[in-house]
Design a protein around this motif. Structure first.
Motif, PDB file in Angstrom:
ATOM      1  N   LEU A  56      13.960  18.655   3.510  1.00 32.29           N
ATOM      2  CA  LEU A  56      13.108  18.294   4.642  1.00 32.29           C
ATOM      3  C   LEU A  56      11.649  18.520   4.293  1.00 32.29           C
ATOM      4  CD1 LEU A  56      11.953  20.994   6.451  1.00 32.29           C
ATOM      5  CD2 LEU A  56      14.400  21.165   6.899  1.00 32.29           C
ATOM      6  N   PHE A  57      10.827  17.750   4.965  1.00 37.12           N
ATOM      7  CA  PHE A  57       9.381  17.801   4.769  1.00 37.12           C
ATOM      8  C   PHE A  57       8.764  17.312   6.065  1.00 37.12           C
ATOM      9  CE2 PHE A  57       5.808  14.830   3.930  1.00 37.12           C
ATOM     10  CZ  PHE A  57       4.843  15.753   3.608  1.00 37.12           C
ATOM     11  N   ASP A  58       7.730  17.991   6.536  1.00 37.01           N
ATOM     12  CA  ASP A  58       7.135  17.594   7.811  1.00 37.01           C
ATOM     13  C   ASP A  58       5.722  18.149   7.897  1.00 37.01           C
ATOM     14  OD1 ASP A  58       6.863  16.512  10.314  1.00 37.01           O
ATOM     15  OD2 ASP A  58       8.361  17.782  11.283  1.00 37.01           O
ATOM     16  N   VAL A  59       4.858  17.413   8.552  1.00 32.66           N
ATOM     17  CA  VAL A  59       3.542  17.922   8.936  1.00 32.66           C
ATOM     18  C   VAL A  59       3.340  17.535  10.402  1.00 32.66           C
ATOM     19  CG1 VAL A  59       1.061  17.918   8.532  1.00 32.66           C
ATOM     20  CG2 VAL A  59       2.628  17.671   6.601  1.00 32.66           C
ATOM     21  N   ILE A  60       3.313  18.533  11.252  1.00 31.14           N
ATOM     22  CA  ILE A  60       3.109  18.314  12.684  1.00 31.14           C
ATOM     23  C   ILE A  60       1.617  18.464  12.953  1.00 31.14           C
ATOM     24  CG2 ILE A  60       3.714  19.084  15.010  1.00 31.14           C
ATOM     25  CD1 ILE A  60       6.207  20.405  13.746  1.00 31.14           C
TER      26      ILE A  60
ATOM     27  N   ILE B 126       0.892  22.009  11.288  1.00 29.17           N
ATOM     28  CA  ILE B 126       1.925  22.906  10.762  1.00 29.17           C
ATOM     29  C   ILE B 126       2.696  22.143   9.704  1.00 29.17           C
ATOM     30  CG2 ILE B 126       3.951  24.300  11.275  1.00 29.17           C
ATOM     31  CD1 ILE B 126       2.982  24.456  14.170  1.00 29.17           C
ATOM     32  N   GLY B 127       2.561  22.574   8.465  1.00 28.63           N
ATOM     33  CA  GLY B 127       3.326  21.981   7.382  1.00 28.63           C
ATOM     34  C   GLY B 127       4.643  22.715   7.227  1.00 28.63           C
ATOM     35  N   LEU B 128       5.692  21.980   6.946  1.00 31.60           N
ATOM     36  CA  LEU B 128       7.015  22.570   6.768  1.00 31.60           C
ATOM     37  C   LEU B 128       7.686  21.896   5.588  1.00 31.60           C
ATOM     38  CD1 LEU B 128       8.704  24.679   8.420  1.00 31.60           C
ATOM     39  CD2 LEU B 128       9.918  22.735   9.400  1.00 31.60           C
ATOM     40  N   ILE B 129       8.201  22.704   4.671  1.00 35.00           N
ATOM     41  CA  ILE B 129       8.925  22.160   3.532  1.00 35.00           C
ATOM     42  C   ILE B 129      10.198  22.969   3.365  1.00 35.00           C
ATOM     43  CG2 ILE B 129       7.665  23.594   1.855  1.00 35.00           C
ATOM     44  CD1 ILE B 129       7.914  21.233  -0.122  1.00 35.00           C
TER      45      ILE B 129
ATOM     46  N   GLU C 122      13.909  18.608  19.392  1.00 37.55           N
ATOM     47  CA  GLU C 122      14.602  18.707  18.120  1.00 37.55           C
ATOM     48  C   GLU C 122      13.910  17.774  17.132  1.00 37.55           C
ATOM     49  OE1 GLU C 122      18.811  17.682  15.837  1.00 37.55           O
ATOM     50  OE2 GLU C 122      18.577  17.199  17.964  1.00 37.55           O
ATOM     51  N   ARG C 123      13.673  18.273  15.927  1.00 37.96           N
ATOM     52  CA  ARG C 123      13.168  17.450  14.835  1.00 37.96           C
ATOM     53  C   ARG C 123      14.274  17.409  13.786  1.00 37.96           C
ATOM     54  NH1 ARG C 123       7.557  16.804  15.701  1.00 37.96           N
ATOM     55  NH2 ARG C 123       7.143  16.127  13.573  1.00 37.96           N
ATOM     56  N   ARG C 124      14.838  16.215  13.616  1.00 34.46           N
ATOM     57  CA  ARG C 124      16.024  16.054  12.769  1.00 34.46           C
ATOM     58  C   ARG C 124      15.636  15.378  11.466  1.00 34.46           C
ATOM     59  NH1 ARG C 124      21.117  13.367  15.595  1.00 34.46           N
ATOM     60  NH2 ARG C 124      20.623  15.110  17.028  1.00 34.46           N
ATOM     61  N   TYR C 125      16.017  15.987  10.342  1.00 33.56           N
ATOM     62  CA  TYR C 125      15.611  15.532   9.015  1.00 33.56           C
ATOM     63  C   TYR C 125      16.831  15.041   8.236  1.00 33.56           C
ATOM     64  CZ  TYR C 125      11.712  18.482  10.432  1.00 33.56           C
ATOM     65  OH  TYR C 125      10.682  19.059  11.135  1.00 33.56           O
ATOM     66  N   SER C 126      16.782  13.775   7.817  1.00 34.64           N
ATOM     67  CA  SER C 126      17.862  13.194   7.016  1.00 34.64           C
ATOM     68  C   SER C 126      17.300  12.845   5.644  1.00 34.64           C
ATOM     69  CB  SER C 126      18.415  11.931   7.684  1.00 34.64           C
ATOM     70  OG  SER C 126      18.898  12.216   8.985  1.00 34.64           O
ATOM     71  N   SER C 127      17.902  13.392   4.606  1.00 35.99           N
ATOM     72  CA  SER C 127      17.472  13.123   3.232  1.00 35.99           C
ATOM     73  C   SER C 127      18.401  12.090   2.609  1.00 35.99           C
ATOM     74  CB  SER C 127      17.483  14.407   2.402  1.00 35.99           C
ATOM     75  OG  SER C 127      17.254  14.115   1.038  1.00 35.99           O
ATOM     76  N   ALA C 128      17.821  10.936   2.230  1.00 35.27           N
ATOM     77  CA  ALA C 128      18.628   9.867   1.642  1.00 35.27           C
ATOM     78  C   ALA C 128      19.190  10.283   0.290  1.00 35.27           C
ATOM     79  CB  ALA C 128      17.787   8.597   1.501  1.00 35.27           C
ATOM     80  N   SER C 129      18.372  10.936  -0.526  1.00 37.09           N
ATOM     81  CA  SER C 129      18.818  11.280  -1.879  1.00 37.09           C
ATOM     82  C   SER C 129      19.826  12.423  -1.883  1.00 37.09           C
ATOM     83  CB  SER C 129      17.613  11.656  -2.743  1.00 37.09           C
ATOM     84  OG  SER C 129      16.957  12.797  -2.226  1.00 37.09           O
ATOM     85  N   GLU C 130      19.745  13.318  -0.889  1.00 38.54           N
ATOM     86  CA  GLU C 130      20.626  14.477  -0.867  1.00 38.54           C
ATOM     87  C   GLU C 130      21.811  14.303   0.075  1.00 38.54           C
ATOM     88  OE1 GLU C 130      20.170  16.721  -3.110  1.00 38.54           O
ATOM     89  OE2 GLU C 130      18.371  15.613  -3.673  1.00 38.54           O
ATOM     90  N   GLY C 131      21.785  13.254   0.900  1.00 34.56           N
ATOM     91  CA  GLY C 131      22.887  13.037   1.831  1.00 34.56           C
ATOM     92  C   GLY C 131      22.980  14.101   2.905  1.00 34.56           C
TER      93      GLY C 131
ATOM     94  N   GLN D  30       9.195   8.426   0.912  1.00 33.65           N
ATOM     95  CA  GLN D  30       9.930   8.021   2.121  1.00 33.65           C
ATOM     96  C   GLN D  30      11.415   8.364   2.009  1.00 33.65           C
ATOM     97  OE1 GLN D  30       8.822   3.851   2.694  1.00 33.65           O
ATOM     98  NE2 GLN D  30       7.115   4.506   3.959  1.00 33.65           N
ATOM     99  N   ASP D  31      11.704   9.491   1.354  1.00 36.43           N
ATOM    100  CA  ASP D  31      13.092   9.912   1.163  1.00 36.43           C
ATOM    101  C   ASP D  31      13.636  10.602   2.411  1.00 36.43           C
ATOM    102  OD1 ASP D  31      15.497  10.604  -0.498  1.00 36.43           O
ATOM    103  OD2 ASP D  31      14.771  12.631  -0.074  1.00 36.43           O
ATOM    104  N   VAL D  32      12.766  11.264   3.167  1.00 33.73           N
ATOM    105  CA  VAL D  32      13.190  12.014   4.350  1.00 33.73           C
ATOM    106  C   VAL D  32      12.885  11.200   5.603  1.00 33.73           C
ATOM    107  CG1 VAL D  32      12.863  14.111   5.704  1.00 33.73           C
ATOM    108  CG2 VAL D  32      12.843  14.227   3.201  1.00 33.73           C
ATOM    109  N   THR D  33      13.881  11.015   6.449  1.00 28.10           N
ATOM    110  CA  THR D  33      13.704  10.344   7.734  1.00 28.10           C
ATOM    111  C   THR D  33      13.670  11.397   8.834  1.00 28.10           C
ATOM    112  OG1 THR D  33      14.828   8.340   6.981  1.00 28.10           O
ATOM    113  CG2 THR D  33      14.652   8.669   9.355  1.00 28.10           C
ATOM    114  N   LEU D  34      12.627  11.353   9.625  1.00 30.24           N
ATOM    115  CA  LEU D  34      12.452  12.312  10.725  1.00 30.24           C
ATOM    116  C   LEU D  34      12.716  11.625  12.055  1.00 30.24           C
ATOM    117  CD1 LEU D  34      11.362  14.901  12.181  1.00 30.24           C
ATOM    118  CD2 LEU D  34       9.088  13.887  11.957  1.00 30.24           C
TER     119      LEU D  34
END
Length: 599
Positions: free
Chosen positions: A525-529, A441-444, A577-586, A558-562
């Motif tokens: 956020l960006f993810d591939v489960i 499952i891709g998520l953007i 819970e899948r938590r997404y932190s974006s370094a560039s967007e804060g 590697q901008d998004v930390t999951l």
């Protein structure tokens, strides 16, 4: 900026930095992509040929042109916009992002299905390997001689110590072995064997489980324990792919020995190797690194028949051992040169096939921190891409989502929770999904200016292009071109997980590239489960305890930390819970996924 935010009278959520300019976004992609893209130029060339009224050059183009002709004006305009943005990417950036041999094709040159399918499959494997294993290319492992002790026997009662590049299995399908090297002080909760009793609640008619860690002598395999607590025996199904992680898999010609612990069934199987290219052979003090710090990967396909090919594979617990041929011509201290080196033994429980059905949905979201690019509330635009792939021998299928492929979270403010979401990603109530092999499952997710007049154009662009890509993949799969490209891959078994992840990532990449070049939207956020069938089984298995929280960086930049935070497991329903932190967007957003096995 941070000081100004803390000034009296300033509301933090109305004080943000400007958005990242498109040129900067493209430069970041140039610096971080694991390979130059070959799909995007072909996809846009195909669209250009249609818009320039070229005649279809083959059957594949005829079907794609018919698809374009059937699009409504809004979708076609979104496709035109994408082509315009692609053409306006500076030539230097195009050469950085895309393979040059796919650029500037003559308008009259048609797109061939086989060429596009091979490009997509090859690129998918590279993207998937980079995402899953942080390794875009693969070679055999490195030679790491170390001293191994062999127990004595009646003829030689004293243990024998021999220095050689002995292969070693540290984990099987993600579970570490009892003879893991280096020895472990403890294992993770999900690595212990559990014992459960089940009772029927007379009031609710629900089956409830009470579970605890199993202790010796109640271990499934007597030697598979740690300090008196039983370890889980890894599981897989006949016909599927198993993965071993260890070290000294230094030959591409490794073999896997698989034999039944109770019955006379024995196999010697071909294996595929992806050696650890990053971990050095020696420590700074000169000592050889031959332990869990090395992650050579070996995969093999479990048979679905008995060795004579006459009967179905016999399930049960099998012993697994790796044989590595002495391709390096390594000499022992006594001058002898072994033909091969044998690993330790590991266990693998192989189960019969089972037709289980699942549903997956998003239940709620929480905004921990808004993006740093807005003066007002965030509007988060999400797209999902589900793909299934049988472990071996089938072309991946791009699924239709049961409800909707996009979701918009309007007016997301810091501290806000969006409950009762019910975004159905896989399966419907009463109609769960049954699959064999792998599910991805891709998520953007992008933050779109809620007050921006272009927001509808941004969304329609994403919708139009993912539908276009889905149509292309469907035609490539239906024509056999994608299957032929997959079949031509060496070591399909090793890359089955990477392939399915990469198909999704390639689609996300194309849309992301154009958004980066044009759209006033920032990725948050960006993810591939990626879930193998047995992985989904254990997620929803009441006997398997919750895993520990894990964290990793996503995306080639590697901008998004999951952070994956397991929350609860009740009977056959698992929530994380899948938590997404974006370094560039804060920004920081949490999404709650629910996985349910229908029983």
């Amino acid at each position: 900026m941070e000081i100004l935010k803390e000034m009296p009278g300033v509301e933090r959520r109305y004080f943000h930095k400007p958005k990242v300019p498109p040129k900067v976004k493209l430069s970041c992609l140039c610096d971080t992509l694991p390979t130059k893209d070959t799909i995007t130029p072909q996809v846009f060339h195909l669209l250009r040929r249609y818009l320039e009224n070229q005649e279809p050059g083959n059957g594949f183009e005829s079907e794609i042109f018919a698809y374009f002709k059937g699009q409504d004006a809004k979708s076609l305009e979104a496709l035109r916009l994408g082509l315009k943005v692609y053409d306006e990417i500076p030539a230097t950036k195009q050469r950085c992002l895309f393979r040059e041999e796919f650029l500037n094709w003559p308008l009259e040159k048609p797109i061939d299905a086989d060429t596009l399918a091979k490009a997509w499959v090859d690129e998918a494997v590279i993207l998937g390997r980079d995402f899953l294993y942080d390794q875009a290319t693969c070679e055999a492992g490195k030679l790491r001689p170390w001293e191994r002790e062999f127990p004595g026997d009646p003829d030689t009662p004293q243990p024998t110590k021999v220095v050689a590049p002995w292969p070693w299995i540290n984990s099987v399908n993600g579970l570490r072995t009892a003879n893991h090297r280096q020895p472990l002080d403890y294992y993770l909760p999900q690595e212990y064997q559990r014992e459960c009793t089940f009772t029927l609640d007379q009031d609710t008619q629900e089956v409830k489980a009470q579970c605890q860690d199993a202790t010796w002598p109640n271990c499934e395999m007597s030697g598979h324990q740690h300090k008196g607590k039983c370890l889980r025996v890894p599981e897989a199904r006949a016909g599927q792919v198993a993965t071993l992680v260890g070290f000294n898999f230094f030959s591409k010609n490794c073999k896997v020995e698989l034999y039944h612990s109770e019955q006379p069934y024995k196999y010697l199987l071909e294996a595929t190797i992806c050696g650890d290219a990053k971990t050095p052979v020696h420590q700074p003090d000169g000592a050889v690194i031959a332990d869990h710090r090395v992650t050579d990967r070996l995969t093999f396909q479990i048979p679905d028949k008995t060795p004579d090919g006459l009967y179905e594979f016999v399930p049960g617990i099998y012993l697994v051992r790796v044989f590595v041929p002495n391709d390096a011509n390594y000499n022992l201290t006594d001058g002898s040169k072994p033909k091969h080196f044998a690993s330790n033994y590991a266990y693998l429980k192989i189960l019969p096939s089972q037709n289980l059905k699942y549903r997956i949905w998003l239940d709620k979201g929480h905004c921990y921190n808004e993006t740093d690019g807005e003066w007002f509330s965030d509007e988060i635009y999400l797209k999902a891409i589900p793909v299934v792939l049988k472990a071996v021998g089938e072309t991946p299928s791009w699924l239709e989502l049961p409800a909707q492929e996009t979701w918009t979270w309007s007016d997301a403010d810091e501290g806000e929770t969006l409950s009762n979401w019910d975004w159905r990603l896989v399966g419907e109530p009463g109609a769960p999904l049954s699959f064999e092999g792998f599910l991805a499952i891709g998520l953007i997710g992008y933050e779109v200016d809620s007050e921006d007049a272009l927001k509808d154009q941004v969304k329609s662009f994403g919708d139009a292009y993912l539908q276009y890509l889905k149509k292309i993949w469907g035609l490539l799969a239906g024509s056999g071109a994608a299957g032929a490209a997959i079949g031509a891959l060496k070591a399909v078994s090793l890359w089955v997980a990477a392939l399915i992840a990469g198909i999704v990532i390639a689609a996300i990449l194309l849309v992301g590239l154009i958004w980066a070049a044009w759209a006033p939207a920032d990725r948050v956020l960006f993810d591939v489960i990626v879930l193998p069938e047995e992985g989904l089984f254990f997620l929803t298995d009441p006997k398997t305890p919750l895993a520990a929280t894990s964290t990793r960086e996503l995306g080639s930049d590697q901008d998004v930390t999951l952070s994956v935070i397991p929350e609860s497991k009740l009977n056959y329903l698992y929530v994380e819970e899948r938590r997404y932190s974006s370094a560039s967007e804060g920004s920081e957003y949490g999404l709650w996924f629910v996985y349910k096995r229908d029983v």
